[in-house]
Design an enzyme around this catalytic site. Structure first.
Site, short mmCIF file in Angstrom:
data_model
loop_
_atom_site.label_atom_id
_atom_site.label_comp_id
_atom_site.label_asym_id
_atom_site.label_seq_id
_atom_site.Cartn_x
_atom_site.Cartn_y
_atom_site.Cartn_z
N LYS A 113 0.83 -1.20 0.00
CA LYS A 113 0.00 0.00 0.00
C LYS A 113 0.86 1.26 0.00
CE LYS A 113 -3.78 -2.44 2.22
NZ LYS A 113 -4.43 -2.85 3.48
N GLN A 141 -3.96 -1.48 9.83
CA GLN A 141 -3.90 -2.81 9.22
C GLN A 141 -4.44 -3.84 10.21
OE1 GLN A 141 -2.95 -3.58 6.00
NE2 GLN A 141 -3.72 -5.61 6.51
N ASP A 174 -10.36 4.08 5.10
CA ASP A 174 -10.56 2.64 4.92
C ASP A 174 -12.01 2.25 5.19
OD1 ASP A 174 -9.56 0.15 4.19
OD2 ASP A 174 -9.00 -0.40 6.23
#
Length: 289
Positions: A58, A102, A125
């Site tokens: 990413k 994450q 996200d």
């Protein structure tokens, strides 16, 4: 003898590349206008190899799109309270425009508490309850990246959803549930299935659109697919295996995503796009990008 049909593959990689190119152009415009590059902060708890790989990937994609990335690596012994403090600090940092935690973070972490420490305007996200509510009520906000990527794929391939039967296999808070809400917003008739669903195959066979997002390799077989259905495989297991048995499903579906090269690239593309949009909102340039 009739010929065996083969589904059209939905090229997530190609569509994602176009989205990232557009995103890079917007990022460059923001940087030129404000002197500030969009910034995504990534937070990783522990040293899980797969998670570390995802974060590196990413960050590399960020660099190619003109997005600055800031990485915070925390030890595996980090407590929920310490993680919440870190995320709250990033939420209050004006130099950070988007935050990615994450996950999974480890069994000792209350992930929901951690997600809720992310400011909604930086939740690129789409993991907070605020973002889920916005998705559910079709209000402005950030979508969960994988479901958002799925919807972009369906749009790109002109899949008509109004009145169609959509079956979502999986009910996770950041994939299955929001995917169903986004489909519902497009007037699909949505059924959620999960590990306790009786006779899953019978329900899937009625679906015009199948979203497989349960994380069990080859759970859905070709014989479960309604001829001509659209099959979105959001699962991934070692060996490039999805939740759908691709080799048999491809002979019955009308459209199907490959694994890899389908949903995965779209997830990252939406993350980058939403990071740039968050930066535009925070820097006051949203009317120019």
């Amino acid at each position: 003898m009739s010929e065996t049909r083969t589904a059209q593959l939905m090229d997530g990689s190609g569509l994602a590349q176009r989205i990232v190119e557009e995103t890079a152009a917007r990022a460059a415009e923001i940087t030129d206008r404000t002197g500030v590059a969009p910034c995504l902060a990534t937070v990783l708890v522990g040293e899980d190899p797969a998670s570390a790989t995802y974060v590196r990937m990413k960050r590399a994609r960020c660099a190619k799109a003109g997005i600055t990335s800031r990485h915070i690596g925390l030890p595996a012994t980090t407590t929920t309270a310490e993680l919440v403090d870190t995320l709250a600090e990033l939420s209050g940092d004006p130099d950070v425009h988007g935050i990615l935690l994450q996950h999974p973070c480890g069994p000792h972490i209350d992930e929901r508490a951690a997600f809720e420490a992310i400011a909604p305007e930086k939740d690129v996200d789409g993991v907070t309850m605020h973002s889920f509510a916005a998705m559910s009520f079709a209000r402005p906000g950030f979508v969960s990246c994988t479901p958002g990527g799925i919807m972009r794929l369906l749009e790109a391939y002109d899949v008509e959803l109004a009145g169609k039967r959509a079956v979502v296999v999986g009910r996770s808070a950041i994939l299955g549930k929001p995917a169903g809400m986004l489909l519902l917003a497009k007037d699909a008739t949505v059924t959620y299935c999960h590990s306790r669903t009786d006779d899953l195959s019978a329900i899937v066979r009625e679906a015009d659109v199948v979203v497989a997002a349960v994380g069990r390799p080859r759970l859905i077989l070709g014989e479960d697919i309604k001829p001509g259905a659209v099959v979105i495989d959001a699962g991934y297991s070692p060996g490039n295996v999805g939740d759908v048995d691709h080799d048999t499903a491809v002979t019955r579906a009308g459209l199907i995503t490959p694994v890899p090269g389908g949903v995965g690239p779209m997830t990252i593309a939406v993350l980058l796009e939403q990071t740039v949009r968050a930066a535009a909102n925070q820097l006051g340039t949203r009317h120019h990008v």
